[in-house]
Design an enzyme around this catalytic site. Structure first.
Site, PDB file in Angstrom:
ATOM      1  N   ASP A  83     -60.103  15.522  32.474  1.00 47.83           N
ATOM      2  CA  ASP A  83     -59.542  14.504  31.583  1.00 47.83           C
ATOM      3  C   ASP A  83     -58.909  13.369  32.387  1.00 47.83           C
ATOM      4  OD1 ASP A  83     -58.968  13.374  29.111  1.00 47.83           O
ATOM      5  OD2 ASP A  83     -58.120  15.227  28.303  1.00 47.83           O
ATOM      6  N   ASP A 108     -62.171  11.174  21.095  1.00 44.12           N
ATOM      7  CA  ASP A 108     -61.237  12.245  20.745  1.00 44.12           C
ATOM      8  C   ASP A 108     -61.270  12.597  19.260  1.00 44.12           C
ATOM      9  OD1 ASP A 108     -60.202  13.081  23.130  1.00 44.12           O
ATOM     10  OD2 ASP A 108     -58.422  11.817  23.061  1.00 44.12           O
TER      11      ASP A 108
END
Length: 709
Positions: free
Chosen positions: A452, A510
């Protein structure tokens, strides 16, 4: 100076004499009130040749002048031009200096040109590389070398390609979290349309791919030219049209003032500018770009893309060994093949305000380490993945307390998601992260890292940080062969061919809201093949939007990618879990087709209400299509749906696919063929006349298998 004279349709096989004749035929007229020689911007366009548009090479030095000095053929498929700064070192025969053509052929991997500006009088030397791949993708890069005795501050090194006058519209992208890659279209008029990103990553508003085309170009029609920068840091893409008649499309890395100063003997190499042309609309670009992207990826195409379950939206930071084991049991029973433990496992990581940079297992949450969970996951027949964020650091961490100098900027600089950037360009910080991640991978059997990057950089050198990140990924893959990496960046903030050459998939957004994801997938798949972007089944009510959707819509949306689940299946009903198992079985049945075929998208008169997309097998013997309703249509009974990309000479059986849950229809009766369960029709009729569809309710989708008979 080397100049691209034509970028577009194949001109056919040219003899050397025909190549010379073509080059000479393209010399333009000299306009009134202009320079006294024909204006043809070179690959290093600038003021010295009369070009008043965007210069290719700029810095804190006088505009350099280069001249062609030598032509070499280092291999049958390569040509090297040597250019000297200030003057040519020798004369060249007309046939040598006239033209070098690049054409894509299926029987060779690539053909390359290298043009080099060599040191004739010291100072700067520039090399230019061009490669045209078998897929018809042209990629270009440049390098500048300081052969002088003084430092050379570099401001920009961009590359551009010519556009014909009929390219009058441009299309690129913007977006936000979590709504990436939203298209925007405008006319190409005199001036420059410039898109810059200063995030230390492409960002959620990344221009992504900049296209120019004939007016009204669509997915299946029009002539289109496109560029993409294969780079995961700051960038710029541009389209420009000059009143003198020239149009160009280009881009390069965006450098901040003073970011790169080349000392004597030092060099800078630009990222690849990837370019493609199509005479068959945007889908024609995709047909070239997907096999090219697949050729860059480290992923073995023969290995099926495993269904995974990611724990983030199921448990967030609430890590409990017993709860996660129960979730793993439920996932395995549904057919999941990989279990990924997301954020929250590290030392002291109870929320998003602490512990980044300490890549060791928390002894409080995990007193026996991760071994019990990983062993249980393996016993269930799944492999194990783990979330990491190697480029970031929390001030409340052992790492930041011991080494505050590793924090990019300082402790008073702006936080983003309560975190800072770790300076990976610092050799000690790089070694620390590499060491901790290597220790994890040595101790635990981890098949997959979800990597990430949850903030913009906002300071420091994005160039050096990006290169260090690439180097860290490459080093981990070299140390641990077979390790898979997913690139996530607050969702879809880093989706480009630079990172895709180093990872196995990207996370496009997301949001798991299927309505948002339909649009995101539609445009992400312009460049990224379906097997390289994660497509997850979320909870009924999306965590990012609050919208609630049916299982059928969620199933149909998550099918067309690298499928996964981000939902607490332990809270699902028995019927829902049984439906998920049928959906996973359908994915496994079709993933060979989905991950090797040609992506197609139909042009719709109402794209905000209803559209069709699909994947057609390379031999066109089968295809999978989705008819998607994203809103209310103008007409009570919409026009028949056509099926793009199939073979007009074949006959096909069209059959609805059972994904485990049926979409909702609003109708008194379906079309007879649908009630009968299937229909056989010619490819020509399906592609031209189409088939009437059952009347889908808004925010529903129907998946159809089209198979040659």
């Amino acid at each position: 100076m080397p100049a691209v004279l034509h970028w577009g349709a194949d001109l056919g096989a040219l003899t050397p004499a025909e190549a010379v004749a073509f080059a000479e035929s393209q010399v333009p007229a000299v306009g009134p009130s202009s320079i006294d020689v024909p204006l043809r911007p070179s690959m290093l366009a600038g003021l010295a040749e009369g070009w008043s548009g965007r210069p290719s090479l700029t810095g804190a030095f006088p505009a350099p002048v280069f001249a062609l000095a030598e032509v070499e053929e280092p291999s049958p498929n390569a040509v090297r031009f040597t250019l000297s700064q200030g003057r040519a070192s020798g004369g060249l025969a007309a046939a040598d200096r006239a033209s070098v053509g690049l054409t894509a052929e299926a029987d060779r991997a690539s053909e390359a040109l290298t043009a080099e500006a060599d040191r004739a009088s010291g100072g700067l030397r520039v090399t230019l590389d061009l490669e045209l791949t078998a897929e018809g993708v042209l990629r270009m890069r440049a390098a500048v070398h300081n052969d002088g005795a003084a430092p050379a501050p570099l401001a920009s090194l961009d590359l551009a390609l010519p556009l014909p006058g009929r390219a009058r519209e441009i299309l690129d992208f913007s977006g936000r979290w979590p709504r990436e890659r939203q298209p925007q279209r405008r006319a190409l008029t005199h001036g420059t349309w410039l898109r810059e990103t200063r995030h230390g990553r492409p960002g959620h508003d990344d221009p992504f791919v900049m296209m120019a085309g004939t007016p009204g170009f669509g997915f299946r029609s029009g002539e289109v030219w496109a560029v993409h920068l294969a780079w995961s840091g700051d960038k710029q893409l541009f389209a420009e049209a000059q009143a003198t008649g020239q149009q160009r499309l280009g881009g390069g890395e965006l450098l901040e003032p003073g970011e790169l100063v080349l000392g004597p003997g030092e060099s800078y190499e630009s990222p690849w500018l990837v370019a493609a042309w199509s005479s068959a609309g945007i889908d024609g670009l995709t047909a070239r770009l997907h096999p090219f992207a697949r050729s860059l990826s480290p992923t073995d195409p023969a290995v099926p893309r495993k269904v995974l379950l990611n724990t983030w939206e199921a448990v967030y930071f609430d890590h409990s060994e017993s709860r996660l084991i129960e979730l793993a049991d439920t996932a395995a029973a549904a057919g999941v093949e990989r279990f990924v433990l997301d954020d929250g496992w590290m030392l002291g990581r109870t929320d998003d305000r602490r512990a980044l940079g300490d890549w060791v297992v928390d002894p409080v949450k995990w007193p026996r380490g991760l071994h019990p969970l990983i062993d249980h996951v393996h016993a269930l027949g799944m492999d194990f993945g783990l979330w990491v964020e190697p480029e970031m650091v929390s001030l409340d961490s052992e790492t930041a307390r011991a080494h505050p100098e590793w924090v990019l900027g300082d402790a008073s600089s702006l936080t983003w998601r309560h975190q800072h950037v770790l300076d990976l360009a610092n050799p000690a910080a790089f070694a620390h992260v590499l060491g901790q991640l290597s220790a994890l991978l040595d101790e635990y059997d981890i098949a997959y890292l979800k990597w990430d990057q949850n903030r913009d950089q906002l300071g420091g050198s994005a160039h050096r940080q990006t290169l260090a990140t690439y180097r860290l990924m490459e080093e981990l893959r070299a140390r641990f062969p077979g390790l898979e990496i997913e690139s996530c960046s607050s969702g879809g903030g880093r989706v480009d061919l630079g990172v895709l050459a180093r990872v196995d998939r990207v996370w496009p957004s997301d949001t798991n809201d299927p309505l948002e994801r339909q649009a995101i997938y539609r445009w992400t798949s312009l460049l990224v093949p379906p097997e390289y972007f994660g497509a997850h089944l979320g909870a009924a009510t999306a965590h990012t939007t609050g919208r609630t959707h049916s299982l059928a819509f969620r199933f149909a949306t998550a099918l067309f990618g690298h499928a996964g689940i981000e939902w607490d299946l332990t809270r699902a009903t028995d019927a829902e879990r049984a439906a998920v198992a049928r959906w996973i079985a359908a994915y496994k049945r079709f993933r060979g087709l989905l991950h090797s075929g040609v992506v197609v998208r139909g042009d719709s008169p109402e794209p905000s209400a209803r559209f069709v997309h699909g994947v057609v097998a390379p031999d066109r013997a089968s295809a999978l299509f989705a008819v998607v309703s994203v809103g209310s249509t103008r007409d009570a009974v919409p026009a028949p749906t056509v099926f793009p990309g199939i073979d007009p000479t074949l006959h096909y059986r069209v059959t609805p696919v059972d994904l485990g849950a049926a979409p909702r229809f609003v109708q008194d009766a379906p079309p007879p063929w649908f009630a009968a369960g299937s229909v056989v029709a010619s490819g020509q009729s399906l592609a031209v006349a189409g088939l009437p569809m059952p009347l889908l309710a808004p925010e529903e989708a129907l998946v159809l298998h089209v198979e040659a008979v």
